[in-house]
Design a protein around this motif. Sequence first.
Motif, mmCIF file in Angstrom:
data_model
loop_
_atom_site.group_PDB
_atom_site.id
_atom_site.type_symbol
_atom_site.label_atom_id
_atom_site.label_comp_id
_atom_site.label_asym_id
_atom_site.label_seq_id
_atom_site.Cartn_x
_atom_site.Cartn_y
_atom_site.Cartn_z
ATOM 1 N N GLY A 15 0.946 -1.203 -0.132
ATOM 2 C CA GLY A 15 0.009 0.019 0.044
ATOM 3 C C GLY A 15 0.859 1.183 -0.061
ATOM 4 O O GLY A 15 0.543 2.310 0.611
ATOM 5 N N HIS A 16 2.087 1.287 -0.717
ATOM 6 C CA HIS A 16 2.967 2.308 -0.402
ATOM 7 C C HIS A 16 2.565 3.529 -1.494
ATOM 8 O O HIS A 16 3.536 4.502 -1.717
ATOM 9 C CB HIS A 16 4.403 1.880 -0.777
ATOM 10 N N GLU A 17 1.620 3.285 -2.527
ATOM 11 C CA GLU A 17 1.447 4.288 -3.393
ATOM 12 C C GLU A 17 2.376 4.793 -4.015
ATOM 13 O O GLU A 17 3.175 3.806 -4.788
ATOM 14 C CB GLU A 17 0.334 5.348 -2.701
ATOM 15 N N GLY A 18 2.671 5.909 -4.567
ATOM 16 C CA GLY A 18 3.922 6.400 -4.892
ATOM 17 C C GLY A 18 5.370 6.437 -4.039
ATOM 18 O O GLY A 18 6.299 7.165 -4.946
ATOM 19 N N LEU A 19 5.522 5.913 -3.118
ATOM 20 C CA LEU A 19 6.501 6.115 -2.131
ATOM 21 C C LEU A 19 7.304 4.673 -1.818
ATOM 22 O O LEU A 19 7.917 4.783 -1.094
ATOM 23 C CB LEU A 19 6.407 6.863 -1.120
ATOM 24 N N GLY A 20 6.997 3.748 -2.670
ATOM 25 C CA GLY A 20 7.544 2.335 -2.287
ATOM 26 C C GLY A 20 9.027 2.257 -2.303
ATOM 27 O O GLY A 20 9.664 1.988 -1.488
ATOM 28 N N LEU A 21 9.717 3.088 -3.398
ATOM 29 C CA LEU A 21 11.060 3.032 -3.331
ATOM 30 C C LEU A 21 11.826 3.576 -2.155
ATOM 31 O O LEU A 21 12.668 3.391 -1.479
ATOM 32 C CB LEU A 21 11.782 3.533 -4.791
ATOM 33 N N THR A 22 11.263 4.913 -2.012
ATOM 34 C CA THR A 22 11.702 5.671 -0.699
ATOM 35 C C THR A 22 11.633 4.907 0.647
ATOM 36 O O THR A 22 12.447 4.877 1.369
ATOM 37 C CB THR A 22 10.781 6.930 -0.743
ATOM 38 N N THR A 23 10.366 4.371 0.888
ATOM 39 C CA THR A 23 10.155 3.719 1.888
ATOM 40 C C THR A 23 10.419 2.412 2.306
ATOM 41 O O THR A 23 9.868 1.795 3.288
ATOM 42 C CB THR A 23 8.737 4.245 2.458
ATOM 43 N N ALA A 24 10.789 1.571 1.225
ATOM 44 C CA ALA A 24 10.919 0.086 1.541
ATOM 45 C C ALA A 24 11.771 -0.245 2.483
ATOM 46 O O ALA A 24 11.747 -1.080 3.364
ATOM 47 C CB ALA A 24 11.538 -0.388 0.032
ATOM 48 N N ALA A 25 13.192 0.398 2.692
ATOM 49 C CA ALA A 25 14.041 0.393 3.559
ATOM 50 C C ALA A 25 13.386 0.416 4.983
ATOM 51 O O ALA A 25 13.718 -0.488 5.897
ATOM 52 C CB ALA A 25 15.177 0.983 3.528
ATOM 53 N N GLY A 26 12.833 1.447 5.378
ATOM 54 C CA GLY A 26 12.079 1.778 6.415
ATOM 55 C C GLY A 26 11.051 0.595 6.723
ATOM 56 O O GLY A 26 10.790 0.322 8.063
ATOM 57 N N THR A 27 10.212 0.440 5.816
ATOM 58 C CA THR A 27 9.379 -0.561 6.168
ATOM 59 C C THR A 27 9.653 -1.800 6.577
ATOM 60 O O THR A 27 9.219 -2.458 7.352
ATOM 61 C CB THR A 27 8.592 -0.783 4.539
#
Lengths: 251, 79, 376
Positions: free
Chosen positions: C334-346
């Motif tokens: 459900g990361h919409e347009g921020l998947g790459l940015t927030t994958a490591a944090g996720t």
Amino acid sequence: MNEPDNPSELHACVVVIGAGPGGLAAAVAASAAGIDVLLLDASPLAGGQIWRARQGVAAEPVARALARLASTGVRVLAGTRVVMALPDRTLLIDGPQGARRLRWDRLILATGARERLLPFPGWTLPGVFGAGGLQALVKGGWPIRGRRVVVAGTGPLLLAAAATLRREGAQVVGLVEEARGDALARFAGTLAAHPRKALQALRLGVSLLGVPFIRGSRVVAAEGAGRVERVLLQGEGGRGRTIDCDALAAG
Amino acid sequence: MRITVDGRALEVPPGTLVAAAVEIAAPGRGARASPDGLRRQPLCGMGVCGECRVAIDGHAHRLGCQSLCAPGMEIRTDE
Amino acid sequence: MSRSVDVAIVGGGIVGCACARAASRAGLRVALFDAQRIGAGATAAAMGHLVTIDDDPAEFALARLSMRLWREWRGWHAIERRATGTLWLAETPAQRDAAHAKLARLQRAGLQAEWLEPAALHAAEPRLARDLAGALRVAGDEVAYGPEMAARLAADVRAAGGRVEEMRPVAALREDGLLLADGSRVRAGHVLLAAGCDSVRLWPGESPLALRPRKGQLAITDRYPGYVQHALVELGYIDAAHGDADESVAFNAQPRASGQVLLGSTRSYRDTSADVDAALLARMVRRAQRFLPDIGRLQMLRCWAGFRPATPDGRPLIGRIPASDRGNQWVATGHEGLGLTTAAGTASVWLDLLLGRPPAIDPAPYSPERFVEVAA
């Protein structure tokens, strides 16, 4: 080319994409039946690959077809590519007059074939061309006189390409046919049933007298410093051979 | 007709492709270079491979093998 | 029949791969399954913009954590990655004021950011239209290539002894692992659903997963080195991303290492076909012309569409799947347009939750429980 000013949307009952032999024939046939036809081609000159213009002069069948099209008012858009298919039977086209929408009732795709070759080491070196590719470039003024060319691949196109190159002054230092002798003999046998083709083959053969003909071999590498200087061949039983050259036409 | 390739004047006959003019102007050099600086020449001659791309009259990335020379044309390669 | 693993992960996009890496490096036995190739879904369709977006406090926290972890990652060699920074473009005085508020938030959080007046903006990006109100420059943002990142993460998993299996679609989540489409079973102590839009199909339990595919389109040009230097985003992009409009466009452009210009962006809930919608593409390009007036002269090589997994509140789901009786089924999507940015944090938050440790940031905003309707 006979387009007036640029309306941003065109329409034709029949749109033919591609002005090679197939597209020209389709356009001629449709227009002869009184149908409104528009013919377009990405290249600045009609004829496709087989009927390539030589130094801007159309091949005979092309000149004849274009004359027929002119007399029936067929619109011909040269240098025009299809960018995208849009909904509702519309194409987005782009050419010297800019981008426009073209609506069609019937669409004929006569886009022909493209030359494909299996890559080999050195295939990106300057001087390595497709066989049809070099033939097309030479017909467009690419200097080949006095240059040593190896023509390699398989099939009748090879012979036609070699003959053209020779006629334009190239030194064909090798005609390398991948098919082995027995396959070639079988192919020659089928020509007996087609006299015109057999005659064509005979003429080609005569025009290529003196060219070293190597059967059952293929190019395994092109080598050179900054451009192709030699090609490495591999034949039946793994026999290798090197031919020095200035260009390789690989089909 | 007279055209210029990379600023140098050149006479070519009518019906000459831009890709051919580039070769006439600088034999063996090609219109482009790869990202690591290797020179490239056309492969396909029919507008598919893209190795003939040049700037024609200020428009970048035109296909040289699909363009005919015209009087006064300015061609710029990937120098 | 596979031997048992500690965690079976469904989905080999950037999020699934980041989670798999985190788990395998923590000593867990991991098996990851993707129906296609690693990084071939939304990860491949994406712009690759690593952008610290700050308008939602939860997103901001996750993005900051994630960017710190991306900077620490040693897997970057030979992956396309450039510290272009981002220019958030203001058109109007109102946007300029909003940008100053944004600037304050970013600076308070320790990020390097500054305001550029029109003259300075023009010097930084000569191709931009001359009538903008200015721009907020965020120096630390980057442009990278997602599929290469996912492939490297998958390689890290294998190097740590984990399994990564492509072309292996999953049919269902089970209490004790996975049922693959080919009928085989994978026994696992825990399963993680990180399958992007396909997570809806696999979601266990009665109430459906609150996730919708949000179609996006991009176009890429031929090579024009030096055309733009920064990732350029109009401030209106934030409203489009957080908004719920059926269809919207927002200007977004970036230089790639090849010199090509990648142009975006569109958002559409109404169209689920993978084909490019030409009319919406045209709207996108016209919007781009407002900011880059001569972009119409560039040659476009290719355009494509992809689907962002979007939740109702725009935040991802990270945590235990509510319907999981045993509590061993997890979700990260459900990361919409921020998947790459927030994958490591996720991956970091999820792993901490899995291991029963307090995550580095508050996990509550991402809890899947937030969408469960409480029975009256």
